[in-house]
Motif scaffolding. Structure first.
Motif, PDB file in Angstrom:
ATOM      1  N   GLY A  17       5.093  28.700  28.495  1.00 15.48           N
ATOM      2  CA  GLY A  17       3.607  28.492  28.271  1.00 15.48           C
ATOM      3  C   GLY A  17       2.935  28.418  26.898  1.00 15.48           C
ATOM      4  N   ILE A  18       1.904  29.201  26.835  1.00 15.11           N
ATOM      5  CA  ILE A  18       1.114  29.397  25.383  1.00 15.11           C
ATOM      6  C   ILE A  18       2.111  30.282  24.383  1.00 15.11           C
ATOM      7  N   VAL A  38       8.994  39.654  29.845  1.00 16.72           N
ATOM      8  CA  VAL A  38       9.979  40.537  31.063  1.00 16.72           C
ATOM      9  C   VAL A  38      10.773  39.259  31.451  1.00 16.72           C
ATOM     10  N   ALA A  89       0.833  37.753  26.826  1.00 19.07           N
ATOM     11  CA  ALA A  89       1.683  38.096  28.235  1.00 19.07           C
ATOM     12  C   ALA A  89       0.408  38.251  29.364  1.00 19.07           C
ATOM     13  N   VAL A  91      -0.853  37.229  33.813  1.00 21.81           N
ATOM     14  CA  VAL A  91      -0.566  36.921  35.053  1.00 21.81           C
ATOM     15  C   VAL A  91      -2.054  36.555  35.683  1.00 21.81           C
ATOM     16  N   ILE A 111      -1.292  44.248  33.438  1.00 24.32           N
ATOM     17  CA  ILE A 111      -0.803  43.267  32.709  1.00 24.32           C
ATOM     18  C   ILE A 111      -1.778  42.758  31.689  1.00 24.32           C
ATOM     19  N   SER A 139      -7.691  36.357  25.814  1.00 24.74           N
ATOM     20  CA  SER A 139      -8.750  36.390  26.896  1.00 24.74           C
ATOM     21  C   SER A 139      -8.751  35.273  27.770  1.00 24.74           C
ATOM     22  N   TYR A 153      -8.937  39.131  37.525  1.00 27.02           N
ATOM     23  CA  TYR A 153      -8.839  38.484  36.651  1.00 27.02           C
ATOM     24  C   TYR A 153     -10.006  38.556  35.560  1.00 27.02           C
ATOM     25  N   GLY A 187      -8.257  25.484  30.715  1.00 27.43           N
ATOM     26  CA  GLY A 187      -7.155  25.186  31.556  1.00 27.43           C
ATOM     27  C   GLY A 187      -6.204  24.499  30.684  1.00 27.43           C
ATOM     28  N   THR A 190       0.311  25.315  31.799  1.00 29.21           N
ATOM     29  CA  THR A 190       1.533  26.091  31.945  1.00 29.21           C
ATOM     30  C   THR A 190       1.867  26.564  33.306  1.00 29.21           C
ATOM     31  N   ASN A 191       2.735  27.463  33.380  1.00 34.07           N
ATOM     32  CA  ASN A 191       3.291  27.876  34.541  1.00 34.07           C
ATOM     33  C   ASN A 191       2.342  29.158  35.250  1.00 34.07           C
TER      34      ASN A 191
HETATM   35  N1  LIG Z   1      -2.887  28.470  31.486  1.00 28.24           N
HETATM   36  C1  LIG Z   1      -4.191  28.569  31.398  1.00 28.24           C
HETATM   37  O1  LIG Z   1      -4.902  27.809  31.891  1.00 28.24           O
HETATM   38  C2  LIG Z   1      -4.822  29.783  30.904  1.00 28.24           C
HETATM   39  C3  LIG Z   1      -6.278  29.968  30.539  1.00 28.24           C
HETATM   40  C4  LIG Z   1      -6.917  30.974  30.163  1.00 28.24           C
HETATM   41  C5  LIG Z   1      -6.163  32.014  29.531  1.00 28.24           C
HETATM   42  N2  LIG Z   1      -4.771  32.163  29.766  1.00 28.24           N
HETATM   43  C6  LIG Z   1      -3.811  33.363  29.325  1.00 28.24           C
HETATM   44  O2  LIG Z   1      -2.971  32.716  28.367  1.00 28.24           O
HETATM   45  C7  LIG Z   1      -1.902  33.490  28.489  1.00 28.24           C
HETATM   46  C8  LIG Z   1      -0.446  33.019  28.582  1.00 28.24           C
HETATM   47  O3  LIG Z   1      -0.478  32.474  29.862  1.00 28.24           O
HETATM   48  P1  LIG Z   1       0.323  31.144  30.045  1.00 28.24           P
HETATM   49  O4  LIG Z   1      -0.696  30.396  30.514  1.00 28.24           O
HETATM   50  O5  LIG Z   1       1.094  30.647  28.741  1.00 28.24           O
HETATM   51  O6  LIG Z   1       1.108  31.452  31.419  1.00 28.24           O
HETATM   52  P2  LIG Z   1       2.578  31.307  31.515  1.00 28.24           P
HETATM   53  O7  LIG Z   1       2.803  31.917  32.983  1.00 28.24           O
HETATM   54  O8  LIG Z   1       3.269  30.094  31.148  1.00 28.24           O
HETATM   55  O9  LIG Z   1       3.297  32.598  30.598  1.00 28.24           O
HETATM   56  C9  LIG Z   1       2.957  33.826  30.669  1.00 28.24           C
HETATM   57  C10 LIG Z   1       4.131  34.645  30.323  1.00 28.24           C
HETATM   58  O10 LIG Z   1       3.956  35.943  30.518  1.00 28.24           O
HETATM   59  C11 LIG Z   1       5.058  36.575  30.831  1.00 28.24           C
HETATM   60  N3  LIG Z   1       4.458  38.163  31.555  1.00 28.24           N
HETATM   61  C12 LIG Z   1       4.101  38.126  32.498  1.00 28.24           C
HETATM   62  N4  LIG Z   1       4.137  39.334  33.180  1.00 28.24           N
HETATM   63  C13 LIG Z   1       4.366  40.005  32.032  1.00 28.24           C
HETATM   64  C14 LIG Z   1       4.685  41.630  31.716  1.00 28.24           C
HETATM   65  N5  LIG Z   1       4.291  42.380  32.523  1.00 28.24           N
HETATM   66  N6  LIG Z   1       5.175  41.774  30.629  1.00 28.24           N
HETATM   67  C15 LIG Z   1       5.600  40.834  29.487  1.00 28.24           C
HETATM   68  N7  LIG Z   1       5.467  39.380  29.941  1.00 28.24           N
HETATM   69  C16 LIG Z   1       4.990  39.234  31.001  1.00 28.24           C
HETATM   70  C17 LIG Z   1       5.713  35.558  31.798  1.00 28.24           C
HETATM   71  O11 LIG Z   1       7.065  35.992  31.981  1.00 28.24           O
HETATM   72  C18 LIG Z   1       5.465  34.524  30.984  1.00 28.24           C
HETATM   73  O12 LIG Z   1       6.306  34.045  30.258  1.00 28.24           O
HETATM   74  C19 LIG Z   1      -2.112  34.558  29.586  1.00 28.24           C
HETATM   75  O13 LIG Z   1      -2.895  35.791  29.092  1.00 28.24           O
HETATM   76  C20 LIG Z   1      -3.149  33.889  30.454  1.00 28.24           C
HETATM   77  O14 LIG Z   1      -4.100  34.678  31.239  1.00 28.24           O
HETATM   78  C21 LIG Z   1      -4.025  31.128  30.235  1.00 28.24           C
END
Ligand SMILES: NC(=O)c1ccc[n+]([C@@H]2O[C@H](COP(=O)([O-])OP(=O)(O)OC[C@H]3O[C@@H](n4cnc5c(N)ncnc54)[C@H](O)[C@@H]3O)[C@@H](O)[C@H]2O)c1
Length: 271
Positions: A17-18, A38, A89, A91, A111, A139, A153, A187, A190-191
């Motif tokens: 993802g990001i 992880v 990172a 969840v 996390i 955030s 969350y 939004g 990503t995964n």
């Molecule tokens: N996708 C969205 O819409 C969105 C919106 C707002 C905020 N965010 C934030 O952006 C950040 C990145 O999320 P994303 O959307 O890329 O999701 P994603 O699931 O694609 O990627 C998240 C990554 O974090 C890793 N991760 C999870 N638990 C972990 C741990 N305990 N230690 C180390 N790594 C860990 C996962 O393995 C994964 O590779 C997160 O903090 C998420 O809350 C995402």
């Protein structure tokens, strides 16, 4: 930090993802990268796509406080310095306050909040020592408004925002050479929804489909926005048109935003 060339950047959650898109964008600007996750398989994929860049990968669980502090020492040993730390990172969990388990609540806080707090505190002395440092904590728009089924969350992401905004002011008051930014993505495709935990009564398939429909921004576009925000030293980096909209509603309406979210949730979240 006006230029990222040869700067050492740490990105957590870089296996998807990001985080993965940030690694690409930072490598393109000449950063040397310490990437962690992880999910080791995801991390290897990220690193393989960055051929030619100066990259090291680390298996790291950000909910493990001692592991993060050890990681900070290891990165400094490997690269000699650290300039940029992106605590990315994260969840997600979809469950009401009434039905969520203590275990799931703790999982999210460990996390999404403690991972960011420990990541900041472990690297801060090294960022100060670099003479040109930047902390970037991820955030969410859910760090700006409360949303049903997102209480855990919301709690973590509001906490990240408060922690990060306080740190930015401290660094300025102390004249420390460390900039601080808080990122609020809307939004992003990503995964995150696939990897999310759901409460027992949740219709997981419908929730995930709902998320996919609402996620407007690609991770690549999100990473570009974040990196540009870093280079401009923005205190609050909003990612995506939905994030700008939510921020505006929040400013205009104050706590009166809540009936709007309630109406939206009745149609989209209580499914
Ligand atoms: N996708 C969205 O819409 C969105 C919106 C707002 C905020 N965010 C934030 O952006 C950040 C990145 O999320 P994303 O959307 O890329 O999701 P994603 O699931 O694609 O990627 C998240 C990554 O974090 C890793 N991760 C999870 N638990 C972990 C741990 N305990 N230690 C180390 N790594 C860990 C996962 O393995 C994964 O590779 C997160 O903090 C998420 O809350 C995402």
């Amino acid at each position: 930090m006006k230029n990222l060339k040869n700067k050492v950047a740490v990105v957590t959650g870089a296996g998807s993802g990001i985080g993965r898109a940030l690694a690409r964008s930072l490598a393109d600007r000449g950063c040397r990268l310490a990437l962690s996750d992880v999910n080791e398989a995801g991390l290897v994929e990220t690193a393989e796509a960055l051929e030619g860049a100066d990259v090291k990968t680390y298996s790291l669980d950000v909910s493990d406080r001692d592991a993060i502090f050890a990681h900070a020492e290891e990165v400094v040993k490997d690269f000699g310095q650290v300039n940029l730390v992106i605590n990315n990172a994260g969840v997600a969990l979809s469950a009401t306050v009434r039905e969520m388990t203590d275990e799931d609540f703790k999982w999210v806080m460990d996390i999404d909040f403690w991972g960011v707090a420990h990541g900041t505190r472990a690297f801060l002395p090294h960022l100060i020592a670099s003479g040109d440092g930047h902390v970037v904590n991820v955030s969410s728009v859910f760090g700006l408004i409360g949303v049903p089924k997102q209480s855990a969350y919301n709690a973590a992401k509001f906490a990240v925002r408060g922690f990060t905004e306080a740190l930015r002011q401290e660094m300025k008051l102390e004249n420390q050479p460390v900039a601080v930014s808080c990122v609020h993505p809307g939004g992003i495709r990503t995964n995150i929804a696939n990897a999310a935990r759901m409460g027992k009564s949740e219709n997981a398939v419908a929730q995930r489909k709902g998320f996919d429909k609402l996620a407007m921004t690609t991770p690549e576009k999100a990473a570009e926005t974040i990196v540009k925000g870093i280079l401009k030293n923005e205190s609050r980096i909003l990612v995506g048109p939905d994030a700008w909209g939510i921020d505006a509603i929040n400013r205009l309406l104050g706590s009166a935003y809540q009936p709007l979210v309630e109406r939206f949730s009745r149609k989209n979240l209580y499914i």
